[in-house]
Design an enzyme around this catalytic site. Sequence first.
Site, short mmCIF file in Angstrom:
data_model
loop_
_atom_site.label_atom_id
_atom_site.label_comp_id
_atom_site.label_asym_id
_atom_site.label_seq_id
_atom_site.Cartn_x
_atom_site.Cartn_y
_atom_site.Cartn_z
N ALA A 20 71.45 -2.37 54.07
CA ALA A 20 72.83 -2.07 54.45
C ALA A 20 73.49 -1.31 53.31
O ALA A 20 72.92 -1.16 52.22
CB ALA A 20 73.59 -3.35 54.75
N GLY A 44 68.92 -4.54 56.17
CA GLY A 44 69.34 -4.06 57.48
C GLY A 44 68.32 -3.17 58.13
O GLY A 44 68.22 -3.12 59.36
N GLU A 94 65.99 -5.41 59.80
CA GLU A 94 66.61 -5.98 60.99
C GLU A 94 66.71 -4.94 62.12
O GLU A 94 66.65 -5.29 63.30
CB GLU A 94 67.97 -6.56 60.64
CG GLU A 94 67.81 -7.82 59.79
CD GLU A 94 69.11 -8.37 59.24
OE1 GLU A 94 69.33 -9.59 59.35
OE2 GLU A 94 69.89 -7.59 58.68
#
Length: 258
Positions: free
Chosen positions: A67, A110, A113
């Site tokens: 992220a 992220g 993910e």
Amino acid sequence: MEHKSFLQVTELDSSVFQLGINRPERKNALNTELVIHLADTLEFLVNIKSARVVIIHGLAGDFAAGADIDEIATLSPKQALLDARVSAWRRIRQCPIPLIAAVDGYCLGGGMELLLSCDFALAHKNAKFGLPEVKLGLMPGAGGTQILPRLIGKNRAARMIYSGEIMPASTMVEWGVVTDLADEDVLTAAVSVATKIARNAPFAIRQAKQSLNNSVEMGLESAMSFERQTFSILASTTDKTEGIAAFKEKRHAKFTGN
């Protein structure tokens, strides 16, 4: 639809699309705007362009190295709960067509993910994977603690998440996170698989995806009931008639999604 510079859309044909994450200066870190735009773009490709398969990949050598740290640094508890990315991640996971992750370079936080939000992943043999959030005093917040253990088991997920260790692609294949390794261009390998999928009956693929997702979201009997109901719906489709006719006539089927 206007496609912003940090998300490159490539139409390979009328049914297969590539979405290239394009923030090379940040190793393709996923900021809020990018995640929301990714969800919006997927919906556009499905509903307007009638895409059958989408390949998600990173440009300039990395899939996505996490992220955006600058955003997280100023995030308050209230902002974290009301984060617009929560809805965007859900929309990505609920995309009704197959999503393939083609992974080069770093796939961390992220980015990992995002991979887990796809249906399956191919990776270059030198790709690197991890969920290092604990090293920042955080934890995965977009499916890492929920999707990953359903995929590889609680113990292996715990090792990845608690250690924050960066792991090689070979381990991800062994653990079932990645289905195939590529020695050369992983995107070419992903396109080959996507093209094979796109030749098949699109409505059947959508229903199969929903049924597969139910296998981890529902109890066994409820999921089995859904599977059988969906199978019975497909039995009445034009594509089923075409598929069987093509098989008997030893030709390629021409599926329409009906």
